[in-house]
Design an enzyme around this catalytic site. Structure first.
Site, short mmCIF file in Angstrom:
data_model
loop_
_atom_site.label_atom_id
_atom_site.label_comp_id
_atom_site.label_asym_id
_atom_site.label_seq_id
_atom_site.Cartn_x
_atom_site.Cartn_y
_atom_site.Cartn_z
N HIS A 88 41.11 28.94 44.59
CA HIS A 88 41.72 30.06 43.85
C HIS A 88 42.53 30.97 44.78
O HIS A 88 42.25 31.06 45.97
CB HIS A 88 40.68 30.84 43.03
CG HIS A 88 39.75 31.73 43.80
ND1 HIS A 88 38.47 32.02 43.38
CD2 HIS A 88 39.88 32.40 44.97
CE1 HIS A 88 37.89 32.84 44.24
NE2 HIS A 88 38.72 33.09 45.21
N ASN A 92 37.21 27.03 45.99
CA ASN A 92 37.69 26.17 44.89
C ASN A 92 39.22 26.21 44.77
O ASN A 92 39.77 25.74 43.78
CB ASN A 92 37.04 26.59 43.57
CG ASN A 92 37.39 28.02 43.17
OD1 ASN A 92 38.16 28.69 43.85
ND2 ASN A 92 36.83 28.49 42.06
N ASP A 148 43.73 42.10 42.80
CA ASP A 148 42.75 41.97 41.71
C ASP A 148 41.68 43.05 41.77
O ASP A 148 41.56 43.80 42.75
CB ASP A 148 42.11 40.57 41.74
CG ASP A 148 41.77 40.10 43.16
OD1 ASP A 148 41.70 40.95 44.07
OD2 ASP A 148 41.58 38.90 43.35
N GLU A 201 41.49 31.13 38.88
CA GLU A 201 40.55 30.03 39.09
C GLU A 201 41.20 28.71 38.70
O GLU A 201 42.23 28.70 38.01
CB GLU A 201 39.30 30.27 38.22
CG GLU A 201 38.58 31.59 38.50
CD GLU A 201 37.82 31.61 39.82
OE1 GLU A 201 38.11 30.83 40.74
OE2 GLU A 201 36.89 32.45 39.94
C1 F6R Z 1 40.47 38.84 46.97
C2 F6R Z 1 40.93 37.61 46.36
C3 F6R Z 1 40.27 36.30 46.56
C4 F6R Z 1 39.85 36.04 48.00
C5 F6R Z 1 39.16 34.70 48.14
C6 F6R Z 1 38.67 34.45 49.54
O1 F6R Z 1 41.29 39.94 46.61
O2 F6R Z 1 41.88 37.69 45.66
O3 F6R Z 1 41.13 35.28 46.13
O4 F6R Z 1 41.00 36.07 48.82
O5 F6R Z 1 38.06 34.64 47.25
O6 F6R Z 1 37.69 35.38 49.85
P1 F6R Z 1 37.06 35.49 51.31
O7 F6R Z 1 38.16 35.96 52.19
O8 F6R Z 1 35.95 36.48 51.16
O9 F6R Z 1 36.58 34.13 51.66
#
Ligand code: F6R
Length: 260
Positions: A137, A135, A67, A142
């Protein structure tokens, strides 16, 4: 789903790196799916260490990131392209021209389709690294994201915006849109490797592994993936009900693979 409860965040990184190392040894031209965020930083450090020790090469590999923020140019310090260059690509031998991150500045109407075509032209993703949001995701899919979705623009949820606001200065523009691989895109990878550490992830990990498959917890779609490996530390795995069973599976899997 194979669930591994590691003793520490460092062990999560080591076991995650083992998965990538094994793939790159058997398939040097592997197509890697990569993630940003706090969680994979330790994984990338471990991969860099192994590369420097001559145990690993990415010279023939290519990569696709999950992303990118819409509206941030690659050179913006909060962009995911910048993150990947800084934490991984600049420190290993992967040719930069073979690393792909969705283009946050591209025409939103076609950017998703263009990215899907690039993945397809590369032959699909061999191993997709994932983190998980509080959450539930994955990527920026989301809650309520369609389980068959493909790469497209998504509006970030309030919790995601709040969680990621720590990276932006108070008066700095924080994008509320992102371009992300869809859940359907992630499910088409040949292997999915989700890493989670810390107690803030315990509820999401429980919902992903032991809850129903539901768009309310996008990561639960990994239950439908033919080859998903989930590696968590004790804190992130604290709410799992079947921890002992997962440990037994791990021991037996280790015994079987040591016979090779
Ligand atoms: C990042 C992504 C997100 C993260 C998620 C967890 O490319 O796609 O889904 O993997 O928000 O983020 P952290 O590791 O910072 O807790």
């Amino acid at each position: 789903m194979q669930v591994i409860i590691a003793d520490s965040a460092q062990e999560v990184a080591r076991l995650g790196a083992d998965q990538l190392s094994r793939l790159l040894r058997t398939t040097p031209e592997a197509v890697l799916g990569l993630a940003t965020g706090n969680t994979p930083i330790a994984l990338y450090e471990e991969l860099i260490r192994r590369y420097r020790q001559g145990e690993l090469s990415f010279a023939r590999a290519q990569s696709f990131n999950l992303d990118e923020y819409v509206g941030l140019a690659p050179e913006h310090p909060q962009s995911y392209r910048y993150f990947m260059n800084r934490y991984l690509f600049s420190q290993i031998d992967i040719p930069l021209a073979r690393t792909w991150v969705p283009d946050g500045m591209a025409d939103p109407a076609s950017a998703g389709e263009v990215y899907e075509s690039l993945i397809e032209a590369a032959g699909g993703i061999d191993l997709q690294v994932l983190g998980i949001g509080r959450n539930g995701h994955i990527g920026f899919n989301e809650p309520s994201s369609s389980l068959g979705s493909r790469t497209r623009i998504k509006t970030l949820a309030p919790q995601t915006l709040a969680d990621n606001s720590r990276f932006f200065a108070v008066d700095e523009f924080q994008p509320s849109l992102a371009i992300t691989m869809g859940i359907g895109t992630i499910l088409r990878s040949r292997k999915a490797l989700l890493l989670a550490t810390g107690d803030a992830k315990a509820d999401a990990v429980h919902a992903m592994v032991e809850g129903p498959v539901t768009a309310s917890c996008p990561a639960s779609a990994l239950q439908l993936h033919p080859c998903a490996v989930v590696i968590v530390d004790r804190a992130a795995g604290a709410r799992l009900q079947h921890g002992e069973y997962y440990q037994r599976v791990r021991q037996q899997t280790d015994q079987l693979s040591s016979r090779d």
